[in-house]
Design an enzyme around this catalytic site. Structure first.
Site, PDB file in Angstrom:
ATOM      1  CB  SER A 237      -0.944   0.009   1.206  1.00 35.61           C
ATOM      2  OG  SER A 237      -0.219  -0.152   2.411  1.00 35.61           O
TER       3      SER A 237
ATOM      4  CG  ASP B  98      -4.811   4.594   7.652  1.00 36.80           C
ATOM      5  OD1 ASP B  98      -3.824   5.279   8.003  1.00 36.80           O
ATOM      6  OD2 ASP B  98      -4.794   3.852   6.646  1.00 36.80           O
TER       7      ASP B  98
ATOM      8  CG  HIS C 182      -1.807   3.261   4.773  1.00 36.41           C
ATOM      9  ND1 HIS C 182      -2.948   2.705   5.286  1.00 36.41           N
ATOM     10  CD2 HIS C 182      -1.147   2.273   4.128  1.00 36.41           C
ATOM     11  CE1 HIS C 182      -2.984   1.421   4.968  1.00 36.41           C
ATOM     12  NE2 HIS C 182      -1.914   1.130   4.264  1.00 36.41           N
TER      13      HIS C 182
END
Length: 202
Positions: free
Chosen positions: A11, A170, A173
């Protein structure tokens, strides 16, 4: 001569958490390469949630030759408890496959997850040690397969620990500002590798 730039991994390589596609790691590094005088074509094959075991599938999706490849992987190997030796071997294999396609490969091994908010302070030293161990295995495997490894994790961890705005909502990240910091750390490595290729081709 154009630089075919490939981004693989998880990611972080994909850009999860960035406010816009222009803020992702691949887009930022592409701009840095262009500012350094390179004509760049970007292809992002990274998949959020990927572990090192998923790199082989990403490499199989590569079409045509590659000049420069960036591999960002490791965080999910830790969170999903992939055995370190297995993760490192899979990374080395992916580097080797890309090398056979003619790519110069830059590897960004696992970040220091101790800077993540959900890690309790009492466990941060343990988490940092586990990350260090995987990173050492990754570095050995990647360099043995012909990659260059960017040792940016310790400095980035200090910066992220000190500035919560570098994380997205979040709290795991990077935010757009976080990706800017990561790109700033990696750009000199990529520019140097692209410059070497240009010299060799001249």
């Amino acid at each position: 001569m154009g630089v075919r730039f490939l981004v693989l991994g998880d990611s972080l390589a994909f850009g999860t958490g960035a406010a816009s596609p222009q803020d992702t790691l691949g887009a930022r590094l592409t701009r840095a390469l262009r500012q350094a005088g390179h004509d760049v074509e970007l292809q992002v094959l990274a998949v959020p949630g990927a572990t090192s075991l998923d790199l082989a599938a990403q490499v199989r999706r590569v079409t045509g030759p590659v000049d420069l490849a960036l591999l960002v992987v490791g965080a999910n190997d830790l969170t999903r408890q992939v055995p370190p030796a297995q993760a490192a071997a899979a990374l080395g294999h992916a580097v080797g496959e890309l090398g056979e396609r003619g790519a110069t490969v830059l590897v960004v091994p696992t970040p220091d997850l101790s800077s993540v908010a959900w890690v309790p302070p009492a466990f941060r030293a343990v988490v940092a040690g586990i990350c260090d161990q995987l990173r050492a295995r990754q570095t050995l495997a990647a360099e043995s397969a012909g990659a260059v490894v960017a040792p940016v994790a310790p400095e980035l961890s200090r910066r992220f620990s000190a500035d919560p705005s570098l994380f997205s909502a979040d709290r795991f990240h990077p935010s757009s500002a976080g990706y800017a910091l990561v790109a700033e750390a990696l750009a000199p490595w990529l520019i140097e590798l692209a410059g070497r290729r240009a010299q060799d081709a001249a």
